[in-house]
Design an enzyme around this catalytic site. Structure first.
Site, PDB file in Angstrom:
ATOM      1  CE  LYS A 190      39.929 -40.764  40.059  1.00 16.32           C
ATOM      2  NZ  LYS A 190      39.381 -40.904  38.694  1.00 16.32           N
ATOM      3  CG  ASP A 223      37.890 -38.815  36.547  1.00 14.72           C
ATOM      4  OD1 ASP A 223      36.842 -38.834  37.218  1.00 14.72           O
ATOM      5  OD2 ASP A 223      38.528 -39.846  36.272  1.00 14.72           O
ATOM      6  CG  ASP A 247      42.312 -24.870  45.123  1.00 11.66           C
ATOM      7  OD1 ASP A 247      41.956 -23.838  44.526  1.00 11.66           O
ATOM      8  OD2 ASP A 247      43.453 -25.013  45.591  1.00 11.66           O
TER       9      ASP A 247
END
Length: 355
Positions: A190, A223, A247
């Protein structure tokens, strides 16, 4: 080969599924003339009940001396009090730390016989074969945390921290795996928002360009990756990412094959034994009923042979045996789609027979 294998049955259905994996490993040892010495030790809620500690010292000692460790599952409603000072899951986190396991490997592979069990369309998931590398000991889960109250307003914080060596070692491990597969690696971060992700991207790019120029490498924001896993999962081969993103993404990806009961995982370090387990939980609602699916644990045993003991042919034989029992139409209840099913022991019998 002579190898010591530590079994950690744990809680819930753990003892039932570990028993079947042990039988399969014993069959492999007999067929290939190996000698596997099995030792069972305590972990999780069962360990709390017997010793007061979710990871007794004897378990740690045995695991350190082993060639590999096979885990069932930990936890259950008996130990779910959120205010409890000692919880089963602490045993799992501690064994990873004690064995210095920094990489979680989770293969997401669809089986042709079960592809219609997926909640997604066949044409989307058929042929999916992704190997995730999740960094396991850094990131936000292990960052500084706490709560403060200022002017009567409570706030909480937890830091995401990654160092250069932490990123280097997980990227190297993933890139080496990519070389043995389709020679493609995707890094997920990210970096448009998070400073630790910007460091991750810079380090990963340097490692890939300097040490693995032959590996096809690309970067995807987390995302976007969450969307791609649902829309075009077959476009990915090996994926490496941090603890938090790994995760979440691997849990999302676990739904592609249609059942948690089919998915193994491995936790690895630079040296010493790896820890191998199914990704599903302890399933206390079906514990003791003899209906749990042992195939994820059996496939975890195959990963154990491949990654910790270097027995590639033997691992492949287990995976082929699992494919055969599925091709023969044998199903436990979780993958039967309401049709006829068999129990845990019967499925173990079928895999041993296929071997």
């Amino acid at each position: 080969m002579d190898a010591k294998i530590v079994l950690l049955p744990g809680d819930g259905i753990g003892p039932e599924i570990i028993k079947q994996a042990e039988r399969v490993l014993a069959a492999v040892a007999k067929r290939f003339n190996h000698r596997f010495a099995f030792e069972s030790h305590l972990i999780g809620g069962t360990a709390i009940d017997q010793t007061g500690d979710p990871l007794p010292a004897a378990t740690v000692e045995a695991c350190r001396a082993a060639g590999a460790v096979l885990l069932g599952a930990v936890g259950g409603p008996k130990w779910d009090d959120p205010s409890a000072a000692v919880r089963p899951e602490q045993g799992l986190l501690r064994i990873r730390k004690e064995l210095q396991l920094f990489a979680n490997l989770r293969p997401i592979q669809t089986f042709a016989e079960l592809v219609d069990a997926s909640p997604l369309k066949r044409e989307i998931v058929e042929g999916t074969d992704i190997l995730f590398f999740r960094e396991l000991t850094g990131g936000v889960y292990f960052g500084d945390s706490g709560r403060t109250t200022v002017d009567g307003v409570e706030s909480a914080h937890q830091s995401m921290v990654y160092s250069v060596p932490e990123v280097e070692r997980i990227v190297r491990m993933a890139a080496q795996a990519a070389r043995s597969r389709s020679n493609r690696l995707t890094s997920v971060d990210k970096a448009n928002v998070l400073e630790p992700s910007r460091l991750w991207r810079q380090v990963a790019q340097r490692v890939m360009s300097e040490e693995f120029p032959d590996v096809q490498y690309d970067v995807v924001l987390v995302d976007a990756m969450a969307m791609h896993l649902i829309s075009r999962p077959r476009d990915f081969d090996v994926v490496v990412t941090g603890n938090l993103f790994g995760d979440i993404l691997t849990d999302e990806a676990s739904m592609l094959p249609g059942s948690l009961g089919m998915l193994p995982s491995a936790s690895m370090g630079s040296d010493g034994p790896g820890l191998f387990e199914p990704i599903h939980g302890s399933a206390p609602d079906i514990a003791g009923r003899g209906i749990a699916n042992p195939l994820a644990t059996i496939l975890a045993a195959a990963m154990m042979l491949r990654h910790s003991l270097g027995l590639e042919d033997e691992a492949g034989k287990i995976e082929a045996a699992v494919r055969k029992v599925l091709a023969d139409g044998l199903r436990t209840a979780d993958i039967a789609g309401g049709q006829d099913s068999i129990g845990t022991e019967a499925m173990g019998n079928a895999v041993v027979a296929a071997l």
